[in-house]
Design a protein around this motif. Sequence first.
Motif, PDB file in Angstrom:
ATOM      1  N   LYS A  13       0.843  -1.184   0.000  1.00 49.03           N
ATOM      2  CA  LYS A  13       0.000   0.000   0.000  1.00 49.03           C
ATOM      3  C   LYS A  13       0.881   1.236   0.000  1.00 49.03           C
ATOM      4  CE  LYS A  13      -3.836  -2.136   2.281  1.00 49.03           C
ATOM      5  NZ  LYS A  13      -4.981  -1.984   3.120  1.00 49.03           N
ATOM      6  N   VAL A  14       0.464   2.222  -0.756  1.00 45.08           N
ATOM      7  CA  VAL A  14       1.146   3.508  -0.772  1.00 45.08           C
ATOM      8  C   VAL A  14       0.108   4.554  -0.384  1.00 45.08           C
ATOM      9  CG1 VAL A  14       2.340   5.215  -2.191  1.00 45.08           C
ATOM     10  CG2 VAL A  14       2.763   2.765  -2.563  1.00 45.08           C
ATOM     11  N   TYR A  15       0.396   5.303   0.656  1.00 41.20           N
ATOM     12  CA  TYR A  15      -0.494   6.354   1.128  1.00 41.20           C
ATOM     13  C   TYR A  15       0.086   7.701   0.727  1.00 41.20           C
ATOM     14  CZ  TYR A  15      -2.059   2.582   4.213  1.00 41.20           C
ATOM     15  OH  TYR A  15      -2.517   1.384   4.717  1.00 41.20           O
ATOM     16  N   SER A  76      -2.423   0.867  13.006  1.00 36.63           N
ATOM     17  CA  SER A  76      -3.646   0.505  13.719  1.00 36.63           C
ATOM     18  C   SER A  76      -4.754   0.111  12.740  1.00 36.63           C
ATOM     19  CB  SER A  76      -4.102   1.666  14.599  1.00 36.63           C
ATOM     20  OG  SER A  76      -5.278   1.339  15.300  1.00 36.63           O
ATOM     21  N   ALA A  77      -4.918   0.894  11.675  1.00 34.24           N
ATOM     22  CA  ALA A  77      -5.953   0.603  10.668  1.00 34.24           C
ATOM     23  C   ALA A  77      -5.674  -0.704   9.936  1.00 34.24           C
ATOM     24  CB  ALA A  77      -6.055   1.760   9.667  1.00 34.24           C
ATOM     25  N   GLN A  78      -4.398  -1.088   9.851  1.00 34.42           N
ATOM     26  CA  GLN A  78      -4.041  -2.350   9.201  1.00 34.42           C
ATOM     27  C   GLN A  78      -4.262  -3.555  10.110  1.00 34.42           C
ATOM     28  OE1 GLN A  78       0.003  -1.880   7.828  1.00 34.42           O
ATOM     29  NE2 GLN A  78      -0.624  -0.711   6.035  1.00 34.42           N
ATOM     30  N   HIS A 106      16.586  -2.047  -1.167  1.00 39.52           N
ATOM     31  CA  HIS A 106      17.184  -2.186   0.153  1.00 39.52           C
ATOM     32  C   HIS A 106      16.093  -2.331   1.202  1.00 39.52           C
ATOM     33  CE1 HIS A 106      16.293   2.117  -0.173  1.00 39.52           C
ATOM     34  NE2 HIS A 106      16.266   2.137   1.155  1.00 39.52           N
ATOM     35  N   VAL A 107      16.486  -2.749   2.388  1.00 41.48           N
ATOM     36  CA  VAL A 107      15.568  -2.927   3.511  1.00 41.48           C
ATOM     37  C   VAL A 107      16.058  -2.043   4.646  1.00 41.48           C
ATOM     38  CG1 VAL A 107      14.646  -4.577   5.181  1.00 41.48           C
ATOM     39  CG2 VAL A 107      15.071  -5.297   2.826  1.00 41.48           C
ATOM     40  N   HIS A 108      15.153  -1.364   5.301  1.00 43.26           N
ATOM     41  CA  HIS A 108      15.513  -0.542   6.447  1.00 43.26           C
ATOM     42  C   HIS A 108      15.558  -1.424   7.686  1.00 43.26           C
ATOM     43  CE1 HIS A 108      14.880   3.608   4.656  1.00 43.26           C
ATOM     44  NE2 HIS A 108      14.687   2.749   3.661  1.00 43.26           N
ATOM     45  N   GLY A 109      16.551  -1.202   8.517  1.00 42.29           N
ATOM     46  CA  GLY A 109      16.745  -2.026   9.708  1.00 42.29           C
ATOM     47  C   GLY A 109      16.080  -1.471  10.947  1.00 42.29           C
ATOM     48  N   TYR A 110      16.526  -1.946  12.070  1.00 40.64           N
ATOM     49  CA  TYR A 110      16.074  -1.499  13.393  1.00 40.64           C
ATOM     50  C   TYR A 110      14.575  -1.690  13.612  1.00 40.64           C
ATOM     51  CZ  TYR A 110      20.544   0.846  12.727  1.00 40.64           C
ATOM     52  OH  TYR A 110      21.841   1.126  12.417  1.00 40.64           O
ATOM     53  N   GLY A 111      13.986  -2.666  12.949  1.00 44.58           N
ATOM     54  CA  GLY A 111      12.561  -2.932  13.128  1.00 44.58           C
ATOM     55  C   GLY A 111      11.643  -1.948  12.440  1.00 44.58           C
ATOM     56  N   ALA A 112      12.154  -1.180  11.487  1.00 46.32           N
ATOM     57  CA  ALA A 112      11.338  -0.180  10.794  1.00 46.32           C
ATOM     58  C   ALA A 112      10.161  -0.856  10.090  1.00 46.32           C
ATOM     59  CB  ALA A 112      12.178   0.597   9.790  1.00 46.32           C
ATOM     60  N   GLN A 113       8.984  -0.302  10.270  1.00 45.60           N
ATOM     61  CA  GLN A 113       7.771  -0.837   9.672  1.00 45.60           C
ATOM     62  C   GLN A 113       7.223   0.037   8.552  1.00 45.60           C
ATOM     63  OE1 GLN A 113       6.394  -3.890  10.572  1.00 45.60           O
ATOM     64  NE2 GLN A 113       8.334  -4.025  11.652  1.00 45.60           N
ATOM     65  N   ILE A 114       7.506   1.313   8.597  1.00 46.62           N
ATOM     66  CA  ILE A 114       6.974   2.251   7.609  1.00 46.62           C
ATOM     67  C   ILE A 114       8.096   3.196   7.185  1.00 46.62           C
ATOM     68  CG2 ILE A 114       5.421   4.223   7.266  1.00 46.62           C
ATOM     69  CD1 ILE A 114       3.355   2.848   8.906  1.00 46.62           C
TER      70      ILE A 114
END
Length: 122
Positions: A13-15, A76-78, A106-114
């Motif tokens: 999803k892209v907001y 929260s909405a997800q 690439h993937v962002h680290g440190y548990g980044a979710q968004i």
Amino acid sequence: MEKLHEANYFQTKVYAILKTEFLDAVKAVSDKYLDESKKALGEGQHMTVMTGTYAHEESIKDFAEYVSQTAWNILSAQGFAMEHNVTYFTEMWTQEHKTGSAMDYHVHGYGAQISCFYFLDV
């Protein structure tokens, strides 16, 4: 003949939202950090310039709070159980891209979710 079935299991999803009231403050901080990065890189044409993190800057506190709260609302909405959690920045920086630059997967680290983009100039 076999029939190939298509399923979408991993949609992204892209907001998007237009929030110009933060533009002046964020651009001022961004310009300051871009100048520092350009000085460190030295003379020449650089395809991409990236700054250090500046999420801690007091002058963009309202912007940081808005983005963090919006991220909380999205999660929260997800369906994530967010009532006992908070969202926060792991990093905030500026990238200046010249024509022909690219961004590798690439993937962002440190548990980044968004991940969030706030376009200052296009």
